[in-house]
Scaffold this active site. Structure first.
Site, PDB file in Angstrom:
ATOM      1  N   SER A  21     -33.802 -28.125   8.064  1.00  0.00           N
ATOM      2  CA  SER A  21     -32.879 -27.796   8.937  1.00  0.00           C
ATOM      3  C   SER A  21     -31.486 -27.063   8.348  1.00  0.00           C
ATOM      4  O   SER A  21     -31.403 -27.413   7.002  1.00  0.00           O
ATOM      5  CB  SER A  21     -32.124 -29.344   9.547  1.00  0.00           C
ATOM      6  OG  SER A  21     -31.060 -29.249  10.358  1.00  0.00           O
ATOM      7  N   TYR A  44     -28.760 -37.712   8.565  1.00  0.00           N
ATOM      8  CA  TYR A  44     -29.852 -36.585   8.893  1.00  0.00           C
ATOM      9  C   TYR A  44     -29.547 -35.566   7.948  1.00  0.00           C
ATOM     10  O   TYR A  44     -30.882 -35.103   7.431  1.00  0.00           O
ATOM     11  CB  TYR A  44     -29.449 -36.160  10.110  1.00  0.00           C
ATOM     12  CG  TYR A  44     -30.393 -34.934  10.819  1.00  0.00           C
ATOM     13  CD1 TYR A  44     -31.593 -35.360  11.248  1.00  0.00           C
ATOM     14  CD2 TYR A  44     -30.092 -33.632  10.775  1.00  0.00           C
ATOM     15  CE1 TYR A  44     -32.297 -34.216  11.751  1.00  0.00           C
ATOM     16  CE2 TYR A  44     -30.649 -32.636  11.267  1.00  0.00           C
ATOM     17  CZ  TYR A  44     -32.070 -32.755  11.559  1.00  0.00           C
ATOM     18  OH  TYR A  44     -32.986 -31.821  12.204  1.00  0.00           O
TER      19      TYR A  44
END
Ligand SMILES: NC(=O)c1ccc[n+]([C@@H]2O[C@H](COP(=O)([O-])OP(=O)(O)OC[C@H]3O[C@@H](n4cnc5c(N)ncnc54)[C@H](O)[C@@H]3O)[C@@H](O)[C@H]2O)c1
Length: 263
Positions: A152, A166
């Site tokens: 990501s 995350y």
């Protein structure tokens, strides 16, 4: 030299290859599975439950892609090993693995809980790591393979408040991609990563609650002027899974509308 259809075929065709995709029932998993199938691969669509995997296969088969459903719960090594045992018994060795399964449990660094931390790391990092390892053990005796780990932009930069857990999991995915590429190149296994920006899927529903929030986010972060759609990953995943990227390994390819260039 003019680019002929045959050169394009040699570079990008996945005919005769098998691609295992984790989290294949989700927004980006579905899109990447479809892209790999459209390039000619047979797809092993896996997800946390066999029902979800079957749903993914139904969608792929309706679009003309040969598909095998497979349950893999990325939190569980027993589940990962059970799935590879099933593939061994069927004589299936994936040529391509797309480690796409993931969760995004957002909380502030002051409030994040050990449960949120463990769940996130166990799926996004541990699951990715051991699916890649189990696949590579088989690929290494089979002439090699291509592994694509879905990271990501949060693995490269801070992508907002409440992202620390995350982002840590995705930064680790960027790093293990490099380590695996370094160790497994000798076996003909290429390992790369894709770092998407914000894409419109179930995962980002909370992050894009209104048009106003979305417009502001795009205005401040995305030079290309829009949020990503799952199909925006099509080119990246086919490139990294195909001969077109034959001399590329350990790389993280951002597909983010330009988000990280200004960070
Ligand atoms: N959507 C985005 O904007 C975005 C941005 C960057 C990275 N990503 C990454 O892309 C990947 C796919 O995300 P998405 O947007 O399609 O989300 P999604 O929620 O639509 O799909 C996630 C998929 O992962 C599966 N999954 C969840 N827990 C699992 C487990 N324990 N074992 C196996 N599968 C499990 C879900 O069932 C689902 O099919 C994730 O790794 C995510 O972190 C997404």
């Amino acid at each position: 030299m003019p680019v002929t259809p045959s050169i394009l075929h040699d570079l990008f065709s996945l005919e005769g290859l098998t691609a295992l995709v984790t989290g294949a029932a989700g927004g980006l998993g579905r899109a990447q599975s479809l892209a790999l199938g459209a390039a000619g691969a047979k797809v092993i669509a896996s997800d946390v439950s066999v029902e979800a995997a079957r749903q993914a296969c139904d969608h792929l088969e309706a679009n003309g892609v040969e598909c095998l459903p497979l349950e893999i719960d990325a939190r569980s090594l027993a589940s990962i090993d059970g799935a590879f045992d099933t593939l061994d018994a069927a004589g299936e060795i994936p040529d391509i693995v797309v480690n796409n399964a993931g969760v995004s449990l957002r909380n502030s660094a002051l409030e994040a809980t050990p449960e949120e931390f463990d769940t996130t790391l166990s799926i996004n990092l541990r699951g990715t790591y051991f699916v890649a390892q189990r696949a590579a053990r088989r690929m290494s005796g089979h002439g090699g393979g291509r592994i694509v780990n879905v990271s990501s932009i949060g693995g490269l930069v801070v992508d907002g408040e409440r992202s620390s857990v995350y982002d840590a999991s995705k930064a680790a995915v960027v790093q293990v991609t490099k380590n695996m590429a370094f160790e497994w190149g000798r076996y003909g296994i290429r390992v790369n990563s894709i770092a998407p920006g914000y894409m419109r899927t179930a995962m980002t529903t909370d992050l894009l609650p209104t048009k106003e929030v979305e417009d502001e986010l795009v205005r401040t972060h995305v030079p290309l002027g829009r949020v990503g759609e799952p199909r925006d990953l099509n080119g990246a995943v086919i490139f990294l899974a195909s001969a077109a990227s034959a001399y590329v390994t350990g790389h993280t390819l951002t597909v983010d509308g330009g988000w990280v260039v200004s960070m």
